[in-house]
Design a protein around this motif. Structure first.
Motif, PDB file in Angstrom:
ATOM      1  N   ALA A 220      47.671  -1.763 -11.562  1.00 49.28           N
ATOM      2  CA  ALA A 220      48.831  -1.354 -10.712  1.00 49.28           C
ATOM      3  C   ALA A 220      48.571   0.352 -10.282  1.00 49.28           C
ATOM      4  O   ALA A 220      48.595   0.600  -9.233  1.00 49.28           O
ATOM      5  CB  ALA A 220      50.329  -1.169 -11.576  1.00 49.28           C
ATOM      6  N   ARG A 221      47.708   1.065 -11.152  1.00 47.93           N
ATOM      7  CA  ARG A 221      47.522   2.440 -11.102  1.00 47.93           C
ATOM      8  C   ARG A 221      46.659   2.606  -9.965  1.00 47.93           C
ATOM      9  O   ARG A 221      46.597   3.371  -9.040  1.00 47.93           O
ATOM     10  CB  ARG A 221      47.167   2.986 -12.206  1.00 47.93           C
ATOM     11  N   MET A 222      45.583   1.722  -9.760  1.00 53.18           N
ATOM     12  CA  MET A 222      44.528   1.565  -8.681  1.00 53.18           C
ATOM     13  C   MET A 222      45.078   1.383  -7.431  1.00 53.18           C
ATOM     14  O   MET A 222      44.963   2.179  -6.603  1.00 53.18           O
ATOM     15  CB  MET A 222      43.519   0.455  -8.951  1.00 53.18           C
TER      16      MET A 222
ATOM     17  N   ALA B 211      47.265   3.688  -2.200  1.00 55.73           N
ATOM     18  CA  ALA B 211      48.483   3.857  -1.359  1.00 55.73           C
ATOM     19  C   ALA B 211      48.548   5.498  -1.388  1.00 55.73           C
ATOM     20  O   ALA B 211      49.103   5.765  -0.322  1.00 55.73           O
ATOM     21  CB  ALA B 211      49.730   3.125  -2.063  1.00 55.73           C
ATOM     22  N   TYR B 212      48.861   6.069  -2.343  1.00 56.83           N
ATOM     23  CA  TYR B 212      49.110   7.403  -2.306  1.00 56.83           C
ATOM     24  C   TYR B 212      48.197   8.040  -1.502  1.00 56.83           C
ATOM     25  O   TYR B 212      48.384   8.894  -0.635  1.00 56.83           O
ATOM     26  CB  TYR B 212      49.054   7.951  -3.800  1.00 56.83           C
TER      27      TYR B 212
ATOM     28  N   GLY C 242      58.205  16.564  -2.891  1.00 60.31           N
ATOM     29  CA  GLY C 242      59.568  15.620  -3.499  1.00 60.31           C
ATOM     30  C   GLY C 242      59.022  14.328  -4.098  1.00 60.31           C
ATOM     31  O   GLY C 242      59.624  13.388  -4.606  1.00 60.31           O
ATOM     32  N   SER C 243      57.822  14.270  -4.131  1.00 59.01           N
ATOM     33  CA  SER C 243      57.117  12.766  -4.168  1.00 59.01           C
ATOM     34  C   SER C 243      56.826  12.859  -6.033  1.00 59.01           C
ATOM     35  O   SER C 243      56.972  13.741  -6.572  1.00 59.01           O
ATOM     36  CB  SER C 243      55.447  12.738  -3.718  1.00 59.01           C
TER      37      SER C 243
ATOM     38  N   VAL D  25      55.564   7.671 -11.967  1.00 64.67           N
ATOM     39  CA  VAL D  25      55.813   6.257 -11.672  1.00 64.67           C
ATOM     40  C   VAL D  25      55.623   5.272 -12.744  1.00 64.67           C
ATOM     41  O   VAL D  25      56.369   4.372 -13.076  1.00 64.67           O
ATOM     42  CB  VAL D  25      54.710   6.098 -10.529  1.00 64.67           C
ATOM     43  N   PHE D  26      54.567   5.744 -13.615  1.00 56.72           N
ATOM     44  CA  PHE D  26      54.165   4.721 -14.674  1.00 56.72           C
ATOM     45  C   PHE D  26      54.654   5.026 -16.087  1.00 56.72           C
ATOM     46  O   PHE D  26      54.537   4.408 -17.004  1.00 56.72           O
ATOM     47  CB  PHE D  26      52.680   4.485 -14.969  1.00 56.72           C
TER      48      PHE D  26
END
Length: 85
Positions: free
Chosen positions: A55-57, A62-63, A75-76, A82-83
């Motif tokens: 998921a991190r990869m 995506a980022y 604002g991200s 996230v994790f």
């Protein structure tokens, strides 16, 4: 189990990187891509630590695409937010 053919379009830079990785590994492009997909699916179906690493990869890629597309970071959330790390 039968064999299926998958067709996809990727940008030229990614195609060149994948071909080079397959060549360095001494593998055909088909065998290399198959191995990458098998490893990803094994992680998706695996224990929590492998699923989290996967998921991190995927989130990191995506980022990077988000930023490369000229979208703002303002604002991200951080990866840790996230994790929940």
């Amino acid at each position: 189990m039968g064999i299926a053919q998958l067709n996809t379009r990727v940008d030229q830079e990614l195609a060149d990187k994948v071909r080079a990785s397959a060549q360095r590994a001494g593998m055909s492009l088909n065998d290399y891509v198959t191995g990458v997909l098998e490893a990803d699916q094994a992680a998706a179906d695996g224990p929590d630590d492998l699923r989290e690493a996967r998921a991190r990869m995927h989130a990191r890629v995506a980022y990077q695409k988000w930023i490369a597309g000229g979208r703002p970071e303002t604002g991200s959330m951080t990866m840790d937010e996230v994790f929940g790390a």
